[in-house]
Write a protein that holds these residues in place. Structure first.
Motif, PDB file in Angstrom:
ATOM      1  N   TYR A  37       0.699  -1.309  -0.266  1.00 13.09           N
ATOM      2  CA  TYR A  37      -0.014  -0.050   0.341  1.00 13.09           C
ATOM      3  C   TYR A  37       0.851   1.159   0.081  1.00 13.09           C
ATOM      4  O   TYR A  37      -0.057   2.375  -0.339  1.00 13.09           O
ATOM      5  N   SER A  38       1.921   0.814   0.000  1.00 12.55           N
ATOM      6  CA  SER A  38       3.110   2.105  -0.527  1.00 12.55           C
ATOM      7  C   SER A  38       3.520   2.268  -2.296  1.00 12.55           C
ATOM      8  O   SER A  38       2.857   1.554  -3.211  1.00 12.55           O
ATOM      9  N   ASP A  39       3.457   3.876  -2.997  1.00  8.48           N
ATOM     10  CA  ASP A  39       3.653   4.327  -4.538  1.00  8.48           C
ATOM     11  C   ASP A  39       5.435   3.586  -4.118  1.00  8.48           C
ATOM     12  O   ASP A  39       5.367   3.603  -3.838  1.00  8.48           O
ATOM     13  N   ALA A  40       5.059   3.495  -5.591  1.00  6.32           N
ATOM     14  CA  ALA A  40       6.406   3.710  -6.369  1.00  6.32           C
ATOM     15  C   ALA A  40       6.833   4.392  -6.041  1.00  6.32           C
ATOM     16  O   ALA A  40       6.507   5.758  -5.679  1.00  6.32           O
ATOM     17  N   ASN A  41       8.612   3.969  -5.786  1.00  5.95           N
ATOM     18  CA  ASN A  41       9.287   5.036  -5.380  1.00  5.95           C
ATOM     19  C   ASN A  41       9.420   5.799  -3.545  1.00  5.95           C
ATOM     20  O   ASN A  41      10.542   7.277  -3.576  1.00  5.95           O
ATOM     21  N   SER A  42       8.780   5.272  -2.613  1.00  7.05           N
ATOM     22  CA  SER A  42       8.731   5.317  -1.366  1.00  7.05           C
ATOM     23  C   SER A  42       9.871   4.930  -0.794  1.00  7.05           C
ATOM     24  O   SER A  42      10.297   4.273  -1.695  1.00  7.05           O
ATOM     25  N   HIS A  43       9.323   5.373   0.530  1.00  5.87           N
ATOM     26  CA  HIS A  43      10.904   4.798   1.434  1.00  5.87           C
ATOM     27  C   HIS A  43       9.943   4.496   2.705  1.00  5.87           C
ATOM     28  O   HIS A  43       8.289   4.614   2.730  1.00  5.87           O
ATOM     29  N   ILE A  44      10.664   2.865   2.931  1.00  4.68           N
ATOM     30  CA  ILE A  44       9.652   2.255   4.513  1.00  4.68           C
ATOM     31  C   ILE A  44      10.418   2.459   5.448  1.00  4.68           C
ATOM     32  O   ILE A  44      12.279   2.241   5.360  1.00  4.68           O
ATOM     33  N   GLN A  45      10.534   2.774   6.410  1.00  2.00           N
ATOM     34  CA  GLN A  45      11.715   3.197   8.161  1.00  2.00           C
ATOM     35  C   GLN A  45      10.794   2.518   8.704  1.00  2.00           C
ATOM     36  O   GLN A  45      10.446   1.955   9.720  1.00  2.00           O
ATOM     37  N   MET A  46      12.267   1.716   9.740  1.00  2.00           N
ATOM     38  CA  MET A  46      12.447   0.766  10.574  1.00  2.00           C
ATOM     39  C   MET A  46      12.835   0.862  12.207  1.00  2.00           C
ATOM     40  O   MET A  46      14.454   2.315  11.896  1.00  2.00           O
ATOM     41  N   GLY A  47      12.809   0.684  13.295  1.00  2.01           N
ATOM     42  CA  GLY A  47      13.247   1.691  13.986  1.00  2.01           C
ATOM     43  C   GLY A  47      12.436   0.462  15.348  1.00  2.01           C
ATOM     44  O   GLY A  47      11.749  -0.024  15.068  1.00  2.01           O
ATOM     45  N   ALA A  48      13.647   0.918  16.606  1.00  2.00           N
ATOM     46  CA  ALA A  48      13.779  -0.031  17.687  1.00  2.00           C
ATOM     47  C   ALA A  48      14.397   0.101  18.971  1.00  2.00           C
ATOM     48  O   ALA A  48      15.382   1.396  17.936  1.00  2.00           O
ATOM     49  N   ARG A  49      13.896   0.309  19.762  1.00  2.00           N
ATOM     50  CA  ARG A  49      14.288   0.925  20.963  1.00  2.00           C
ATOM     51  C   ARG A  49      14.007   0.091  22.724  1.00  2.00           C
ATOM     52  O   ARG A  49      13.224  -0.514  22.693  1.00  2.00           O
ATOM     53  N   GLN A  50      14.821   0.452  23.024  1.00  2.41           N
ATOM     54  CA  GLN A  50      15.222  -0.360  24.138  1.00  2.41           C
ATOM     55  C   GLN A  50      15.057   0.101  25.499  1.00  2.41           C
ATOM     56  O   GLN A  50      15.509   0.464  25.786  1.00  2.41           O
TER      57      GLN A  50
END
Length: 620
Positions: free
Chosen positions: A513-526
């Motif tokens: 469900y993201s448009d082409a040429n976009s970006h996805i971000q992943m992150g973690a904290r503890q």
């Protein structure tokens, strides 16, 4: 230790005698002492005054021999230790003494300011000194007070006076002790004779207290003690007649399992049975005297004043469900009944309230209703499940059949057309296979046959592996997947396979469900309490009214109603189950047209070698 009554009375009388005699002795001694000392002081002052008066002429003529003879004759009086005469300049003139006085004791440094004073001589003898001035003879032409020719100093023995006082004291005490002994003996004899009649009555009272009521005490007199004995015998006789029936009734009330509360005609509690105390937590004396309203919650009061009036007219009402309120405020469901208590002449004595605890029945009824509601819900879910799965399976199967029929229809076609149809059929078959796998996963999760094997794993490696596999899916739309907060040196306790499945489901949705040429971000904290993982996309987003339903099975929002994106709407349901199987929470936030954020939160645990090898089976 039991102390008998006559012993107590004897002690009281003796204490009174001791107090009276002691007080009388004390006041006698004090009065005697004050009188003797007052007489002593008057005698000393008068003696000094008389000597001073007689010595005027001796001072005028300086007749030492005559004055000395006078002083010696006066010094022979009882208690006189010394008589000293001084000049007007306080110098010693004549001394007449039967004791030896030191030079320091003979000196009169200044004119005395008081007529007497008490002193302690070096030989520890206590004395009283009296002073009086010797004036010039008064002449008719003299103006003002006469001048002083000298001083007379008389020393009297105070210690002998105190010795006589002590003798008086001891004699008085001896007489008092004798009087108390005689009086105490008489009181002892009289009390013992008078109170012997109490012993049979006391013994009978003890037997009545132990439960024996068929006992009579002999009456030996017509005085107050005789009347007391007669009244005691009448009382025990009446108690004996009523105790048998009362014991029988008490045994019935005590053995009752239901709560019994007896009221007067105004609704005031008069008595309760043991079951009421045990159920409500009140002591008997805490409820007696209180209105029955104390047992009912304000919204379920079955006995307001008007209802009590109606009950007194009708005689009874019953089998009404209500609640009793315990001492600590807890509500207990009861089946309540009430009836009036009447004597033989139909006079209403009170109201008997009977309440049966129906807590267990209510629990069973609630459990039955809950089970029935759950069965209805399961039946509805089953019907909906079969309808949804039929729809989801029929669509790809219909397309597969259509592709095959079109390919087989008519003349032979080019090899490329056959290849294209077969590729389409393979794709649809894969979707059907994925749907069946998801359905099988959810079915196994409900039956509790999915095993969660937990161990300590590196969060950094897990996210790197998931990112690598998701990058393959994202290449077709040229979508980049990057880390916002690198999960360096972070650990997580869980099932690596299921956590990887969870993250791939969420990344697959983000890519779809993201448009082409976009970006996805992943992150973690503890931190010390939990571990948080976030996946942020900048795609189509979800409308706010659809967010509560995104974890429902087969739910697909308005953004995919056109079915341009493959899927059956089971992915997020599976993701939620995996998250909760690890004791975590999943949260989805989104804005339509701006993208979505998925937040996973897992509890942080202290790892040990045993926990790392632990295998936990999660029951759904």
């Amino acid at each position: 230790m039991c102390v008998r009554l006559w012993h107590k009375l004897l002690v009281i009388v003796v204490l009174i005698l001791i107090g009276a005699n002691g007080g009388l002795t004390f006041f006698t001694y004090q009065a005697t002492r004050e009188a003797m000392f007052e007489e002593f002081n008057i005698r000393g002052r008068e003696l000094a005054k008389a000597i001073a008066s007689e010595s005027m002429n001796y001072y005028q003529t300086q007749d030492v021999e005559g004055f000395t003879t006078l002083l010696q004759s006066l010094g022979e009086a009882e208690g006189v230790l010394a008589i000293l005469a001084y000049t007007g300049r306080s110098n010693l003139w004549i001394e007449s003494s039967i004791i030896e006085l030191a030079s320091s004791e003979l000196a009169l440094s200044t004119s005395p300011t008081r007529s007497s004073r008490e002193s302690l001589l070096p030989n520890h003898m206590r004395v009283t000194e009296f002073f009086h001035p010797v004036s010039f003879p008064f002449s008719s032409d003299q103006v003002g007070p006469p001048n002083t020719q000298g001083w007379i100093r008389v020393i009297l023995d105070r210690q002998s006076l105190e010795a006589r006082l002590h003798l008086v004291l001891w004699r008085t005490l001896g007489i008092s002790v004798f009087i108390m002994a005689v009086g105490g003996g008489l009181v002892f004899v009289l009390l013992r004779q008078s109170l012997q009649v109490i012993t049979p009555l006391t013994d009978a009272t003890k037997q009545v207290a132990s439960g024996r009521l068929d006992i009579l005490v002999p009456v030996h007199s017509n005085d107050e003690l005789g009347q007391l004995t007669t009244g005691f015998n009448q009382m025990t006789e009446r108690l004996y007649k009523t105790t048998v029936s009362k014991d029988y009734l008490d045994s019935i009330l005590t053995s009752m399992l239901d709560c019994l509360v007896v009221l007067d005609t105004k609704g005031i509690i008069q008595s309760i049975n043991r079951s009421t105390e045990q159920l409500l937590g009140f002591q008997c004396d805490e409820l007696i005297g209180q209105h029955i309203n104390i047992l009912f919650p304000s919204t379920q009061n079955l006995l307001p004043p008007e209802r009590i009036s109606q009950l007194l007219k009708e005689g009874s009402f019953g089998h009404v469900e209500s609640c009793y309120r315990t001492k600590h405020g807890k509500l207990i469901p009861v089946l309540f009944s009430a009836a009036t208590i009447k004597e033989a002449n139909e006079t209403i004595q009170g109201i008997a309230c009977l309440a049966q605890d129906i807590t267990e029945r209510k629990k069973a009824q609630a459990a039955l209703e809950k089970a029935n509601a759950r069965l209805k819900e399961l039946d509805q879910l089953r019907s909906q499940f079969f309808a949804d799965i039929s729809h989801e399976l029929r669509t790809p199967l219909t397309v597969i059949r259509g592709e095959a029929e079109v390919t087989l229809r008519g003349k032979d076609k080019p090899l490329l057309e056959y290849k294209t149809s077969l590729e389409r059929i393979v794709q649809l078959t894969g979707e059907v296979n994925q749907l069946v796998s998801d359905l099988l996963f959810l079915a196994r999760s409900e039956t509790g046959t999915i095993q969660i094997t937990k161990s300590e794993l590196s969060l950094e490696k897990l996210l790197q592996d998931v990112r690598q596999e998701a990058t393959v899916l994202a290449r077709k739309k040229n979508i980049s997947i990057t880390f916002v907060n690198a999960p360096d040196s972070m650990n997580l306790f869980g099932d690596p396979q299921r956590l990887k499945q969870l993250l791939l489901i969420l990344l697959d949705n983000a890519i779809k469900y993201s448009d082409a040429n976009s970006h996805i971000q992943m992150g973690a904290r503890q931190n010390s309490d939990d571990t948080t993982i976030e996946i942020i996309d900048h795609g189509q987003g979800i409308a706010e009214q659809e967010l509560p339903h995104i974890f429902d099975r087969f739910y697909r929002g308005h953004r995919v109603k056109d079915h341009t994106q493959p899927g059956a709407g089971l992915g997020l349901a599976i993701a939620k189950w995996i998250t909760e199987a690890h004791g975590g929470h999943i949260h989805f936030s989104s804005r339509l047209g701006e993208g979505s954020t998925v937040t996973l939160q897992f509890p942080q645990q202290t790892f040990t070698s045993e926990m790392a090898r632990e295998i936990t089976t999660h029951r759904g």
